[in-house]
Motif scaffolding. Structure first.
Motif, PDB file in Angstrom:
ATOM      1  N   VAL A 188       2.912   4.087 -34.186  1.00  0.00           N
ATOM      2  CA  VAL A 188       3.108   4.640 -35.597  1.00  0.00           C
ATOM      3  C   VAL A 188       4.634   4.062 -36.028  1.00  0.00           C
ATOM      4  CG1 VAL A 188       3.509   6.651 -36.863  1.00  0.00           C
ATOM      5  CG2 VAL A 188       1.721   6.667 -34.885  1.00  0.00           C
ATOM      6  N   ARG A 189       5.531   4.012 -35.268  1.00  0.00           N
ATOM      7  CA  ARG A 189       6.838   3.793 -35.552  1.00  0.00           C
ATOM      8  C   ARG A 189       6.668   2.163 -35.910  1.00  0.00           C
ATOM      9  NH1 ARG A 189       9.081   7.525 -31.798  1.00  0.00           N
ATOM     10  NH2 ARG A 189       8.920   6.062 -30.154  1.00  0.00           N
ATOM     11  N   GLY A 190       6.086   1.346 -35.048  1.00  0.00           N
ATOM     12  CA  GLY A 190       6.066  -0.058 -35.496  1.00  0.00           C
ATOM     13  C   GLY A 190       5.587  -0.151 -36.676  1.00  0.00           C
TER      14      GLY A 190
ATOM     15  N   ALA B 185       8.459  -1.233 -43.873  1.00  0.00           N
ATOM     16  CA  ALA B 185       9.647  -1.536 -44.532  1.00  0.00           C
ATOM     17  C   ALA B 185       9.969  -2.725 -44.758  1.00  0.00           C
ATOM     18  CB  ALA B 185      10.748  -0.880 -43.516  1.00  0.00           C
ATOM     19  N   GLY B 186       9.484  -3.875 -43.642  1.00  0.00           N
ATOM     20  CA  GLY B 186       9.519  -5.191 -43.822  1.00  0.00           C
ATOM     21  C   GLY B 186       9.050  -5.729 -45.000  1.00  0.00           C
TER      22      GLY B 186
ATOM     23  N   VAL C 167      20.048  -3.915 -36.828  1.00  0.00           N
ATOM     24  CA  VAL C 167      20.122  -3.276 -35.767  1.00  0.00           C
ATOM     25  C   VAL C 167      19.777  -2.034 -35.595  1.00  0.00           C
ATOM     26  CG1 VAL C 167      21.730  -3.070 -33.810  1.00  0.00           C
ATOM     27  CG2 VAL C 167      21.773  -5.290 -34.922  1.00  0.00           C
ATOM     28  N   ARG C 168      20.529  -1.153 -36.377  1.00  0.00           N
ATOM     29  CA  ARG C 168      20.427   0.383 -36.503  1.00  0.00           C
ATOM     30  C   ARG C 168      18.820   0.763 -36.695  1.00  0.00           C
ATOM     31  NH1 ARG C 168      25.160   0.653 -39.288  1.00  0.00           N
ATOM     32  NH2 ARG C 168      24.169   0.874 -41.443  1.00  0.00           N
ATOM     33  N   LEU C 169      18.064   0.046 -37.722  1.00  0.00           N
ATOM     34  CA  LEU C 169      16.711   0.199 -37.814  1.00  0.00           C
ATOM     35  C   LEU C 169      15.925  -0.220 -36.742  1.00  0.00           C
ATOM     36  CD1 LEU C 169      14.919   1.527 -39.982  1.00  0.00           C
ATOM     37  CD2 LEU C 169      14.642  -0.946 -40.906  1.00  0.00           C
TER      38      LEU C 169
ATOM     39  N   LEU D 210      13.390   2.500 -34.777  1.00  0.00           N
ATOM     40  CA  LEU D 210      11.897   2.592 -34.806  1.00  0.00           C
ATOM     41  C   LEU D 210      11.314   1.623 -33.767  1.00  0.00           C
ATOM     42  CD1 LEU D 210      11.537   2.034 -38.711  1.00  0.00           C
ATOM     43  CD2 LEU D 210      11.254   4.040 -37.208  1.00  0.00           C
ATOM     44  N   LEU D 211      12.152   0.578 -33.421  1.00  0.00           N
ATOM     45  CA  LEU D 211      11.488  -0.207 -32.173  1.00  0.00           C
ATOM     46  C   LEU D 211      11.985   0.006 -31.013  1.00  0.00           C
ATOM     47  CD1 LEU D 211      11.542  -3.677 -34.169  1.00  0.00           C
ATOM     48  CD2 LEU D 211       9.526  -2.105 -33.882  1.00  0.00           C
ATOM     49  N   ARG D 212      13.023   1.072 -30.728  1.00  0.00           N
ATOM     50  CA  ARG D 212      13.779   1.177 -29.581  1.00  0.00           C
ATOM     51  C   ARG D 212      14.224  -0.146 -28.781  1.00  0.00           C
ATOM     52  NH1 ARG D 212      10.643   5.358 -25.653  1.00  0.00           N
ATOM     53  NH2 ARG D 212       9.094   3.723 -25.884  1.00  0.00           N
TER      54      ARG D 212
END
Length: 412
Positions: A11-13, A19-20, A73-75, A79-81
């Motif tokens: 889901v986060r992916g 977002a991209g 990097v933060r995002l 979201l991708l860990r």
């Protein structure tokens, strides 16, 4: 990355891919506008080349600032860990480093468009197929493909196909997460210069923490040791010599306030602000320190000789702490035994020497069998940082002797 991808990651992916896609809209719009204005009469192939060149130039310019990479990097971490460290300022960026963030942005946008488009198509198919089947069946066409969904049991494959579409969409999102995780260290990870800068900063941080721990050990340890002995003296003299007992209690109060000042200083450093107290103690404060020790009933023979003005401030501060820790050890291990102290400037060296008889200090519970103190280790570290020499141990006559020699140019 070697980490399994679960449902939450999927889901986060998908959110990350969305977002991209959203971030790609402004540069795409600008590139289309420039192409339409400049190359509107060009052949189709050249127009595509113009569009690609403008889009690449926008990505390159937008990905150059370090703040953009920090946000990426933060995002990605959220979201991708990915677990990437935050970028740090460092010299030595080469041509390859200047295109890493734009390349990541391009990959993020491309994966985003692919994921959003394909999952949107699969999701719509998963919704339409069961609906048409439940409605009695009919022929449906999508993207040039036509398929007839029959009603009843002959169209029973439609719900299964819908489930397959949802599974394919989830698999696609999981694959996108895996690809981005694999590429993140190469495109967003720290450069060698950044790794070195981060390591140096970590080393400075650990050294500072160790230094603060040593400061607290020396100051608070000395105060507690002296206060324990003074309290015992006050208890012994309370009935026979009440005035002497009051002086001992007053000394406890004074030394406790001094320790609180040291604690405030250390806490001020930890808060990354100016310490709210006066500067740290130096050799000029030795006489006050000796008076507090004498109030414990310990006889101190002090020989303070030399021109303190020649002693650098850093050496003076460290020498005070060395004397303080040496006296603390004497109080702990040689309770009320006479102590001899010599502090002198001899040529280009500052010499500190303490000695006392080897007697037991366990009567007041100041030492513990099998417990190793940190005092001598701290003294050795202080002297070593100033490029000096230190020795400690038993000498002839059953005495303990501590000698430290510090060059006056120890920081040079």
């Amino acid at each position: 990355m070697g980490r399994s991808i679960g449902c939450a990651d999927t889901v986060r992916g998908w959110v990350y891919a969305l977002a991209g896609t959203a971030w790609s809209l402004p540069p795409v719009a600008v590139a289309l506008a420039v192409t339409a204005g400049v190359a509107r009469w060009w052949p189709a192939g050249l127009r595509w080349v113009c569009f690609g060149a403008v889009f690449a130039a926008l990505l390159t310019a937008g990905g150059r600032p370090r703040a953009v990479r920090a946000r990426c990097v933060r995002l990605a971490n959220r979201l991708l860990r990915t677990g990437l460290p935050a970028p740090v300022a460092s010299p030595g960026a080469g041509p390859r480093d200047l295109v890493r963030t734009p390349a990541w942005l391009a990959l993020h946008m491309a994966v985003g468009w692919a994921v959003v488009a394909v999952t949107g198509l699969l999701g719509m198919s998963a919704a339409v197929l069961p609906a048409v089947w439940l409605g009695g069946g009919e022929r449906i066409a999508l993207l040039g493909l036509s398929v007839r969904v029959a009603g009843g049991w002959r169209g029973g494959w439609a719900p299964l196909a819908a489930v397959g579409c949802l599974a394919a969409a989830a698999w696609l999102c999981a694959g996108a997460v895996a690809v981005l995780r694999w590429a993140a260290p190469a495109l967003l990870g720290p450069r060698p210069a950044e790794r070195l800068a981060a390591l140096e900063e970590r080393t400075r941080l650990l050294a500072g923490r160790n230094r603060l721990a040593q400061e607290l050990h020396d100051s608070i340890g000395h105060t507690l040791t002296a206060a324990t002995i003074q309290a015992a003296v006050a208890a012994e003299l309370l009935d026979r010599e009440p005035e002497a007992a009051r002086r001992a209690l007053s000394s406890i109060e004074e030394s406790s306030r001094s320790a609180m000042d040291d604690l405030d200083h250390v806490l001020g450093v930890l808060r990354e602000g100016k310490a709210p107290t006066a500067p740290q103690h130096t050799l000029g404060d030795l006489r006050a320190l000796l008076e507090r020790v004498r109030l414990t009933g310990t006889e101190v023979h002090a020989d303070l000789d030399g021109d303190w003005a020649r002693v650098p401030a850093a050496v003076s501060r460290e020498a005070y702490r060395i004397v303080q820790e040496g006296l603390t050890n004497a109080l702990r291990h040689a309770h009320r035994a006479p102590v001899t102290l010599r502090v002198a400037v001899a040529g280009d060296w500052l010499e500190v020497e303490l000695s006392n008889p080897m007697t037991g200090g366990r009567a007041l519970g100041l030492t513990r069998p099998g417990r190793r103190g940190q005092g001598l280790t701290g003294i050795a570290e202080r002297v070593g940082l100033l490029r000096g020499e230190v020795s400690a141990g038993r000498v002839a006559g059953g005495r303990w002797r501590l000698v430290a020699r510090i060059p006056l140019s120890g920081l040079g």
